[in-house]
Write a protein that holds these residues in place. Sequence first.
Motif, mmCIF file in Angstrom:
data_model
loop_
_atom_site.group_PDB
_atom_site.id
_atom_site.type_symbol
_atom_site.label_atom_id
_atom_site.label_comp_id
_atom_site.label_asym_id
_atom_site.label_seq_id
_atom_site.Cartn_x
_atom_site.Cartn_y
_atom_site.Cartn_z
ATOM 1 N N VAL A 166 -90.591 -35.604 -51.501
ATOM 2 C CA VAL A 166 -91.447 -36.783 -51.348
ATOM 3 C C VAL A 166 -92.571 -36.779 -52.386
ATOM 4 O O VAL A 166 -92.995 -37.826 -52.863
ATOM 5 N N LYS A 226 -80.232 -39.043 -51.790
ATOM 6 C CA LYS A 226 -81.424 -39.091 -52.621
ATOM 7 C C LYS A 226 -81.064 -39.124 -54.111
ATOM 8 O O LYS A 226 -81.781 -39.721 -54.919
ATOM 9 N N LEU A 255 -87.393 -38.747 -45.065
ATOM 10 C CA LEU A 255 -88.005 -37.540 -44.512
ATOM 11 C C LEU A 255 -88.036 -37.582 -42.991
ATOM 12 O O LEU A 255 -87.598 -36.643 -42.314
ATOM 13 N N ASN A 307 -88.758 -42.736 -49.418
ATOM 14 C CA ASN A 307 -88.853 -41.270 -49.335
ATOM 15 C C ASN A 307 -89.355 -40.817 -47.965
ATOM 16 O O ASN A 307 -88.858 -39.838 -47.391
ATOM 17 N N LEU A 308 -90.358 -41.537 -47.456
ATOM 18 C CA LEU A 308 -90.887 -41.192 -46.130
ATOM 19 C C LEU A 308 -89.865 -41.488 -45.036
ATOM 20 O O LEU A 308 -89.734 -40.709 -44.072
ATOM 21 N N LEU A 329 -91.947 -44.983 -52.196
ATOM 22 C CA LEU A 329 -92.588 -44.042 -51.275
ATOM 23 C C LEU A 329 -92.112 -44.283 -49.847
ATOM 24 O O LEU A 329 -91.832 -43.328 -49.095
#
Length: 407
Positions: free
Chosen positions: A168, A94, A59, A55-56, A52
Motif C-alpha cells: 500500500v 495487484k 488490503l 490498494n486499501l 489508494l
Amino acid sequence: MLTIIFLIILSLLFFSKIIIQSIFLIHRLQQLGYQNMKFLKWLEGKQYRSILNWNLFELVISLLIINFFRFRPVNIQLYKYITSTIMIIVFVWKVIHPFLAGWIGPRAVVKKKLVYTARVKRLFISLSIVTILSLLFVFLFTATPFNEFTLSTPAFFRFNVFILLLSVITPILVIAANIINIPVERLIHFYYFKKAKSKLKKTNIINIGITGSFGKTSTKFFISTILSQHFKTLVTPHSFNTPMGISKVINEESSLSDYDYFVAEMGADHNHDIAVLCRLVKLQYGILTAIGSQHLETFGSLENIIQTKFEILTHLDSQGVGIFNYDNPIIRENLNNFQISAPLYSYSVDPENADKVHIYAKDIHHTRDGLQFAAVYQGETLTIKTALLGYHNAQNLLAAILLGKII
C-alpha cells in the motif's frame, strides 16, 4: 518445502507489484521535476486517490478473509493452504490490475510518456534496493527464527499483514529511493551544468532568454521562427526549461559554433531559479512576458515570484537588452524596485500606451482565418496575420517582433 516455495513466489509477486505500480508513480514524479514535496501534494489529490482506495480495498478484503479462516474451526493444514492461496491470488491481481485499470500499459492515456532517462533508471535501481531491504526487514521482523517459521505459525499471519501494508505504501518507497539518489543527482547535475556553461562560453553564439508566469513558450516559438528565417538558431524544446534541461540541450550539440542564436525558455518555481539559469546562460537579451501567481505554493509568496522573474533583467549587463510586457501590472509597478543595468524596451497591445512603449498593437480583431492586428514600431506599421487567436498571442508576437527589430 511448501513454506519456502510460498515465500519465493509471494516475494517475487510483491517485488513485481512494487515495480509495476512505480512505473506510474515515477512517471508522475518525472513530470513534477523529481521534487518530493510536489509529489506528496499530488498524492493528496484526486488522481491518486482512486489508486489508494483500490490498494486499501485489497488490503482490507485480504485481511478480512484471512482473519475469517483464522478464527474459524478449520484444520490448520487447510488454513495454511487457504491463506497462502489467497495471498498469491491477491498479489497476482495487484500485478495485473494497473494494466487493466489503464494506469500503465497500452490502455494508459497520457499526454507525455515516461522517458527512461539515466536518472529514471538510477531511480528504479534504488527503488529495487529499497524494496528488497524492506522485504528482508519483514522477514527478520516476522519470520525469525527461520527454522520455526511455517505456514501454520502466528508469524505467518504477521508476515502476510506486513507484506500487504508494504504494497500500500509504494509511494513512500519511491520517495525514499528519490531521497537516496539526491547526492548522486546533485553531483551529476553539477558536472553537466559546468560542462554546458564552459561549452557555451567558448562560442560567439548570442543568447536569448525568456521567462514569465505565462507566455514564455509561445514567445520562444515566435522568436525562433523569426530568427530562423535568416540565422542558424538553436532552441530549447518544450519543457526543457530547467538547469538540467538546458544543459542537456547544450551538451548534446556537437558544435555550438554552427549557430548564431540560442533561444532558451527559462522556467522557475522556486526562489532564484532564474538566477541559476542566468549563470548557466549569459544572456545578451532577456524577455519578461508576465508575472502572476503561478507556482505560488512553491515560491511561498508573490514577492518571491516577482524577485525571481525579474532576475532575467537584473542579470543583464549594460551591453545587454531587456524587454518586458508593459501591459502586465505587476511588472510595471515593480520595475523601479530593481537595479537594471541594461537598456529596457517594452511592448503593449493597448494603443493608449503608444507614447510609453517601443512597439504597440492596434486594430486587433479576429477573423475566420485567425488573429489580425497592426504592430506599430517607431512610426512603421506592420500588418500581422496569424491563425492563432487571443490577445495574449498578440502580446507574445509583439515581444518577438520587437526583439527582431532591435537585433
